[in-house]
Design a protein around this motif. Structure first.
Motif, PDB file in Angstrom:
ATOM      1  N   GLU A  71      -5.735   4.514  -4.276  1.00  0.00           N
ATOM      2  CA  GLU A  71      -5.423   5.550  -3.297  1.00  0.00           C
ATOM      3  C   GLU A  71      -4.112   6.236  -3.665  1.00  0.00           C
ATOM      4  OE1 GLU A  71      -7.797   3.679   0.516  1.00  0.00           O
ATOM      5  OE2 GLU A  71      -5.873   2.786  -0.043  1.00  0.00           O
ATOM      6  N   HIS A  92      -1.482   3.182  -5.237  1.00  0.00           N
ATOM      7  CA  HIS A  92      -1.694   1.728  -5.216  1.00  0.00           C
ATOM      8  C   HIS A  92      -3.180   1.419  -5.351  1.00  0.00           C
ATOM      9  CE1 HIS A  92      -2.502   2.818  -1.012  1.00  0.00           C
ATOM     10  NE2 HIS A  92      -3.274   1.753  -0.977  1.00  0.00           N
ATOM     11  N   HIS A  98      -8.161  -7.080   1.103  1.00  0.00           N
ATOM     12  CA  HIS A  98      -7.567  -6.129   2.059  1.00  0.00           C
ATOM     13  C   HIS A  98      -8.453  -5.992   3.309  1.00  0.00           C
ATOM     14  CE1 HIS A  98      -5.236  -2.862   3.593  1.00  0.00           C
ATOM     15  NE2 HIS A  98      -5.989  -1.878   3.163  1.00  0.00           N
ATOM     16  N   ASP A 142      -6.190  -1.270  -3.859  1.00  0.00           N
ATOM     17  CA  ASP A 142      -6.564  -2.267  -2.845  1.00  0.00           C
ATOM     18  C   ASP A 142      -7.394  -3.380  -3.478  1.00  0.00           C
ATOM     19  OD1 ASP A 142      -5.437  -0.671  -0.899  1.00  0.00           O
ATOM     20  OD2 ASP A 142      -7.348   0.034  -0.077  1.00  0.00           O
ATOM     21  N   HIS A 174       0.825  -1.217   0.000  1.00  0.00           N
ATOM     22  CA  HIS A 174       0.000   0.000   0.000  1.00  0.00           C
ATOM     23  C   HIS A 174       0.855   1.261   0.000  1.00  0.00           C
ATOM     24  CE1 HIS A 174      -3.688  -2.355   0.902  1.00  0.00           C
ATOM     25  NE2 HIS A 174      -2.775  -3.182   1.360  1.00  0.00           N
TER      26      HIS A 174
HETATM   27 ZN   LIG Z   1      -4.581   0.676   0.442  1.00  0.00          ZN
END
Ligand SMILES: [Zn+2]
Length: 214
Positions: free
Chosen positions: A174, A50, A56, A52, A46
């Motif tokens: 993110e 990146h 996660h 997810d 992360h």
């Molecule tokens: Zn993340």
């Protein structure tokens, strides 16, 4: 057509979420010493820009290598929430208003511009607006390909949007950046992760392909 790079620079010391290790990009071999140049990377999945995977937050859900590649691309749209106060909720009403009845659904990638990429590494980096439960449920009901933000997280604790979106199989980008450049434009988004076995996420260099002449 124009390509816009939506990724943060990955280097030793790239700012990370609290509790994650500071990434290291360390020279492993050099042309002078070995005849060829390469670096050793030490980083959490992360780190920096990146995406997810469902696993996660959801036990037994798809890991990054199990998510079909077509999920990581689509027709893009940026929703600008940079005018919201610190830690504000991004609501379903706000999203509906921004989309104004556009037929957004499967095949689409929805990106939220908070402007907090500019604050990476500063104390108020984590005061970014985030999706509330209603907004996440609405996006899940639209069954979009993916969702993203230029903040370090799509939501604030206790992470309702992570749980809702990932439970629906919707990956979350993110630490995007440069979203101002594509806000209000028609573009295609591509953000292919590494095929990390049982990965919870992967660093990505996403791009927007903007459909306009230079
Ligand atoms: Zn993340």
């Amino acid at each position: 057509m124009r390509i816009v790079d939506l990724s943060m620079e990955l280097r030793t010391g790239t700012p990370v979420f609290p509790g994650y290790p500071t990434p290291i990009v360390h020279v492993w071999t050099s042309i002078d010493e070995h005849g060829y140049y390469s670096n050793l990377l030490v980083l959490d999945e992360h780190t920096g820009t990146h995406v997810d995977a469902p696993a996660h937050f959801i036990k037994g859900a798809a890991t990054i290598d199990e998510v079909p590649p077509e999920r990581f691309m689509g027709e893009g749209v940026v929703i600008d929430v940079s005018g919201l106060p610190p830690k504000a909720a991004i609501t379903e009403e706000l999203i509906r208003e921004a989309l104004k009845g556009a037929s957004v659904g499967p095949g689409w990638v929805i990106l939220f511009r908070t402007g907090y990429d500019k604050r990476a590494g500063t104390p108020d980096w984590f005061d970014h607006p985030g999706l509330d439960e209603g907004a996440a449920s609405y996006l899940a009901s639209l069954n979009v390909n993916a969702v993203g933000t230029d903040a370090p997280s799509i939501d604030q604790q206790p992470f309702p949007a992570h749980r809702i979106l990932l439970a629906k199989g919707i990956p979350i980008y993110e630490n995007l950046t440069n979203l101002a450049e594509i806000s209000g434009k028609k573009f295609k988004f591509y953000g292919i992760p590494l095929r990390i076995r049982k990965g919870s996420a992967s660093p990505v260099r996403p791009i927007a392909v903007v459909a306009e002449p230079l």
